[in-house]
Design a protein around this motif. Structure first.
Motif, PDB file in Angstrom:
ATOM      1  N   GLU A 138       0.851  -1.190   0.000  1.00 25.93           N
ATOM      2  CA  GLU A 138       0.000   0.000   0.000  1.00 25.93           C
ATOM      3  C   GLU A 138       0.882   1.234   0.000  1.00 25.93           C
ATOM      4  O   GLU A 138       1.747   1.396   0.870  1.00 25.93           O
ATOM      5  N   VAL A 139       0.654   2.111  -0.964  1.00 26.54           N
ATOM      6  CA  VAL A 139       1.394   3.366  -1.067  1.00 26.54           C
ATOM      7  C   VAL A 139       0.445   4.499  -0.703  1.00 26.54           C
ATOM      8  O   VAL A 139      -0.489   4.805  -1.449  1.00 26.54           O
ATOM      9  N   GLY A 140       0.671   5.085   0.455  1.00 27.50           N
ATOM     10  CA  GLY A 140      -0.231   6.099   0.986  1.00 27.50           C
ATOM     11  C   GLY A 140      -1.196   5.459   1.966  1.00 27.50           C
ATOM     12  O   GLY A 140      -2.072   4.689   1.568  1.00 27.50           O
ATOM     13  N   VAL A 141      -1.022   5.752   3.244  1.00 26.28           N
ATOM     14  CA  VAL A 141      -1.790   5.073   4.286  1.00 26.28           C
ATOM     15  C   VAL A 141      -2.779   5.997   4.976  1.00 26.28           C
ATOM     16  O   VAL A 141      -3.893   5.607   5.306  1.00 26.28           O
ATOM     17  N   PHE A 142      -2.386   7.237   5.223  1.00 25.18           N
ATOM     18  CA  PHE A 142      -3.142   8.214   6.005  1.00 25.18           C
ATOM     19  C   PHE A 142      -3.502   7.600   7.355  1.00 25.18           C
ATOM     20  O   PHE A 142      -2.629   7.116   8.056  1.00 25.18           O
ATOM     21  N   THR A 143      -4.777   7.536   7.733  1.00 21.57           N
ATOM     22  CA  THR A 143      -5.136   6.979   9.044  1.00 21.57           C
ATOM     23  C   THR A 143      -5.342   5.467   9.003  1.00 21.57           C
ATOM     24  O   THR A 143      -5.513   4.839  10.045  1.00 21.57           O
TER      25      THR A 143
ATOM     26  N   ASN B 249       4.045   9.971   6.776  1.00 18.56           N
ATOM     27  CA  ASN B 249       3.599  10.527   8.050  1.00 18.56           C
ATOM     28  C   ASN B 249       3.093   9.438   8.985  1.00 18.56           C
ATOM     29  O   ASN B 249       1.984   8.938   8.822  1.00 18.56           O
ATOM     30  N   ARG B 250       3.887   9.078   9.966  1.00 23.50           N
ATOM     31  CA  ARG B 250       3.457   8.053  10.916  1.00 23.50           C
ATOM     32  C   ARG B 250       2.369   8.578  11.860  1.00 23.50           C
ATOM     33  O   ARG B 250       1.545   7.803  12.359  1.00 23.50           O
TER      34      ARG B 250
ATOM     35  N   GLU C 164      -0.982   6.612  13.177  1.00 23.74           N
ATOM     36  CA  GLU C 164      -1.234   6.335  14.588  1.00 23.74           C
ATOM     37  C   GLU C 164      -2.646   6.721  15.015  1.00 23.74           C
ATOM     38  O   GLU C 164      -3.105   6.280  16.069  1.00 23.74           O
ATOM     39  N   VAL C 165      -3.344   7.528  14.221  1.00 23.57           N
ATOM     40  CA  VAL C 165      -4.757   7.805  14.497  1.00 23.57           C
ATOM     41  C   VAL C 165      -5.564   6.513  14.445  1.00 23.57           C
ATOM     42  O   VAL C 165      -6.431   6.253  15.282  1.00 23.57           O
ATOM     43  N   GLY C 166      -5.273   5.683  13.455  1.00 29.25           N
ATOM     44  CA  GLY C 166      -6.016   4.439  13.283  1.00 29.25           C
ATOM     45  C   GLY C 166      -5.384   3.239  13.947  1.00 29.25           C
ATOM     46  O   GLY C 166      -6.021   2.184  14.051  1.00 29.25           O
TER      47      GLY C 166
ATOM     48  N   LYS D   2       0.033  -8.183  10.721  1.00 29.26           N
ATOM     49  CA  LYS D   2       0.087  -8.346   9.268  1.00 29.26           C
ATOM     50  C   LYS D   2       0.755  -7.156   8.575  1.00 29.26           C
ATOM     51  O   LYS D   2       1.044  -7.234   7.379  1.00 29.26           O
ATOM     52  N   ILE D   3       0.979  -6.074   9.335  1.00 25.55           N
ATOM     53  CA  ILE D   3       1.383  -4.802   8.734  1.00 25.55           C
ATOM     54  C   ILE D   3       2.844  -4.475   9.022  1.00 25.55           C
ATOM     55  O   ILE D   3       3.281  -4.488  10.172  1.00 25.55           O
ATOM     56  N   ASP D   4       3.576  -4.171   7.960  1.00 28.08           N
ATOM     57  CA  ASP D   4       4.930  -3.626   8.080  1.00 28.08           C
ATOM     58  C   ASP D   4       4.857  -2.180   7.618  1.00 28.08           C
ATOM     59  O   ASP D   4       4.884  -1.895   6.422  1.00 28.08           O
ATOM     60  N   PHE D   5       4.729  -1.268   8.605  1.00 33.06           N
ATOM     61  CA  PHE D   5       4.603   0.151   8.265  1.00 33.06           C
ATOM     62  C   PHE D   5       5.982   0.769   8.106  1.00 33.06           C
ATOM     63  O   PHE D   5       6.848   0.622   8.969  1.00 33.06           O
ATOM     64  N   ILE D   6       6.177   1.486   7.006  1.00 27.11           N
ATOM     65  CA  ILE D   6       7.450   2.148   6.717  1.00 27.11           C
ATOM     66  C   ILE D   6       7.187   3.640   6.536  1.00 27.11           C
ATOM     67  O   ILE D   6       6.454   4.047   5.631  1.00 27.11           O
ATOM     68  N   GLU D   7       7.770   4.438   7.401  1.00 23.94           N
ATOM     69  CA  GLU D   7       7.615   5.897   7.293  1.00 23.94           C
ATOM     70  C   GLU D   7       8.682   6.428   6.347  1.00 23.94           C
ATOM     71  O   GLU D   7       9.863   6.509   6.685  1.00 23.94           O
ATOM     72  N   SER D   8       8.257   6.775   5.146  1.00 20.88           N
ATOM     73  CA  SER D   8       9.223   7.194   4.122  1.00 20.88           C
ATOM     74  C   SER D   8       8.472   7.637   2.871  1.00 20.88           C
ATOM     75  O   SER D   8       7.343   7.193   2.625  1.00 20.88           O
ATOM     76  N   PRO D   9       9.082   8.490   2.049  1.00 24.29           N
ATOM     77  CA  PRO D   9       8.575   8.648   0.689  1.00 24.29           C
ATOM     78  C   PRO D   9       8.590   7.281   0.002  1.00 24.29           C
ATOM     79  O   PRO D   9       9.456   6.440   0.291  1.00 24.29           O
ATOM     80  N   ALA D  10       7.658   7.067  -0.899  1.00 22.33           N
ATOM     81  CA  ALA D  10       7.482   5.716  -1.450  1.00 22.33           C
ATOM     82  C   ALA D  10       8.523   5.327  -2.486  1.00 22.33           C
ATOM     83  O   ALA D  10       8.955   4.167  -2.519  1.00 22.33           O
TER      84      ALA D  10
END
Length: 238
Positions: free
Chosen positions: A77-82, A105-106, A110-112, A124-132
């Motif tokens: 997923e590219v672009g996560v927002f909340t 933007n982490r 973190e809102v969600g 299940k999620i590997d969140f990466i804070e970075s430009p894609a």
């Protein structure tokens, strides 16, 4: 049919993106079937100043169906927002499925995150804070990643959609899906240029360029739909 005097009255009887029709779709089909975690996250997102940029629930319902049909185990997923679309994906892939989620933007993620944890799918999620783009390029440095993803969802800066596509088409397997959000840009893709507000022109022009790119891309079969703010649904075939 003999009683129809003027068949033209049946052509385009409503505007597909009208508020009344959207309300009907939401209240009739979407909200009654929306899982409780998604509803909770959607309501939390509504309180965010930028909540209006989140994936729309009617688009989410179509994505849910696509995920169930595809049954992917490895997604990106590219672009996560909340995290509405992220949570939706996590709820609809197997327990051992994995999502590579990229966002600059982490804090918005973190809102969600509390809802994601509550739903029991954070693993299940590997969140990466970075430009894609740097992350996608890094993934492509390893040949084992090519064709290894089953599904991709893209809802990030529209100006880079073409760049994302050129990388993701290599990462997603033949037969896999790539789903791009906001490809109708509030309907402005068909507006005369002088009617488009200055703040919306960059995104509108990028959406037009991207849709043309997909039309001319023989590596995919696709459907440009008017669900939500426009989903361009691509199936890699080469």
């Amino acid at each position: 049919m003999e009683n129809i005097k003027d068949p033209s009255i049946y052509r385009n009887p409503v505007i597909l993106q009208s508020e009344d029709l959207t309300k009907y779709i939401l209240e009739t089909a979407v909200y009654p079937r929306e899982p409780a975690p998604l509803k909770e996250l959607r309501e939390a997102t509504n309180n965010h100043p930028w909540g209006f940029i989140a994936t729309l629930p009617e688009a989410g319902q179509l994505m849910t169906l696509l995920l169930k049909l595809l049954n992917p185990k490895k997604t990106i997923e590219v672009g996560v927002f909340t995290g509405y679309s992220l949570l939706l994906t996590a709820l609809n892939i197997p327990h051992d499925g994995k999502i590579t989620a990229i966002d600059i933007n982490r804090k918005t993620y973190e809102v969600g995150l509390p809802v994601i944890k509550k739903a029991g799918v954070e693993h299940k999620i590997d969140f990466i804070e970075s430009p894609a783009l740097p992350i996608l390029d890094k993934l492509l440095e390893d040949p084992a990643n090519e064709g290894s993803f089953d599904f991709a969802f893209i809802d990030a800066d529209k100006e880079n959609y073409v760049n994302y596509h050129e990388r993701l088409i290599k990462l997603v397997k033949i037969g896999g899906l790539l789903v791009y959000d906001n490809t109708l840009w509030g309907g402005r893709v068909c507006w005369p240029e002088d009617k488009v507000p200055p703040h919306a022109r960059s995104g509108r022009d990028a959406a037009i360029e991207f849709n043309k790119t997909i039309t001319n891309d023989s590596r995919v079969e696709f459907a440009l739909t008017s669900v939500g703010d426009g989903l361009n649904i691509c199936r890699r075939v080469a």
